[in-house]
Design an enzyme around this catalytic site. Structure first.
Site, short mmCIF file in Angstrom:
data_model
loop_
_atom_site.label_atom_id
_atom_site.label_comp_id
_atom_site.label_asym_id
_atom_site.label_seq_id
_atom_site.Cartn_x
_atom_site.Cartn_y
_atom_site.Cartn_z
N LEU A 106 -30.04 89.89 9.95
CA LEU A 106 -29.32 91.12 9.62
C LEU A 106 -29.12 92.01 10.84
O LEU A 106 -28.07 92.63 10.99
CB LEU A 106 -30.09 91.91 8.54
N ASP A 153 -39.54 110.84 10.88
CA ASP A 153 -38.39 110.23 11.58
C ASP A 153 -37.22 110.02 10.63
O ASP A 153 -36.54 109.00 10.67
CB ASP A 153 -38.81 108.90 12.21
#
Length: 281
Positions: free
Chosen positions: A32, A145
């Protein structure tokens, strides 16, 4: 990158090289993505579709341990689910691996390369990401994050938060950050996070969500990821025109207050965005 590291990176990027090292219940299919930390494959764990990340060797063990520890205790529709983790050894190198539930769709930053989002799309993202922030905070975890590349948008349009590799666990004495160290991504840090404050709360994630919502409305980051300009612009006082007339603009401004104590808790955000709650969950 030294030739040896380059060779390991190239070897790891081919699923046929990695697959023979895996247990029988793990299947690797196509790749991916490949980045600075490792390679992500589409595959399956016990037949369940999965995103399987194989980290490059060296200095990633703490990050992987953080993510595994956080995900293992979470069960939330807007946070990716942990399916399996293990460290594999090959030719004297260790390769940490983490498999999570597979979300068919694309990351939010990929969506924003195509077009800005409509207000209703912003409402869904606000609800789903606030759900993730709230769920994490109930376990005293701060993501630290949140950014468009760490938010996946599924085929139904719902948002799912990924990558808890630098999550801060307030109730643990291990896997913590150093006092004064700054963790996260420039352009999304709250003022207290940018200063390296150790005792962060969910209010830092709320601030990041506010920046993300503005970015979604603009189609690009409001300061092109310039952290200091982000603070200098006082977005909590004057929002960009593209989002200034949103019915939730007042709440959005509160999410961006420099003082963490003045920002809303995630459960209040969920109450305000209740119209965008998913059905059938």
């Amino acid at each position: 990158m030294d030739p040896q590291s380059e060779e390991r990176r190239n070897w790891l990027s081919i699923s046929e090289n990695v697959a023979p090292l895996l247990p029988d219940h793990i299947r690797l299919d196509d790749r991916l993505a490949i980045g600075g930390q490792g390679v992500v494959f589409h595959g399956a764990v016990h037949g369940q579709p999965a995103a399987i990340k194989v980290y490059f060797p060296g200095n990633m063990e703490h990050r992987v341990a953080r993510e595994v520890d956080a995900l293992g205790a979470l069960h939330c529709h807007s946070i990716v689910k942990l399916l399996w983790s293990q460290t594999l050894t090959h030719d004297g190198n260790e390769y940490p691996m983490v498999a999570t539930s597979f979300i068919a769709g694309s990351s939010l930053d990929q969506r924003l390369r195509i077009r800005p989002l409509a207000y209703d799309e912003l409402g869904i993202i606000a609800y789903d990401v606030a759900t993730a922030i709230d769920h994490l905070w109930r376990r005293r975890i701060v993501h630290r994050d949140l950014k468009p590349s760490n938010i996946l948008i599924g085929e139904t349009g719902r948002a799912c938060v990924i990558d808890l590799g630098i999550a801060r666990h307030l109730d643990q004495s291990t896997l913590t950050s150093l006092a004064g160290a700054t963790w996260g991504t420039w352009g999304y840090l709250s003022p207290e996070q940018a200063k390296g404050v150790r005792t962060l709360t969910c209010k830092s994630d709320v601030y990041a969500l506010g920046i993300i919502l503005i970015e979604c409305a603009l189609g690009h980051h409001p300061t092109r990821h310039d952290q200091q300009q982000l603070f200098d612009r006082d977005l909590y006082a004057t929002l960009p025109e593209e989002i200034a007339h949103w019915r939730y603009a007042g709440l959005l401004k509160k999410m961006l207050w420099p003082q963490a104590t003045r920002r809303p808790m995630p459960d209040l955000i969920l109450t305000e965005f209740a119209d965008y709650a998913p059905t059938g969950i």
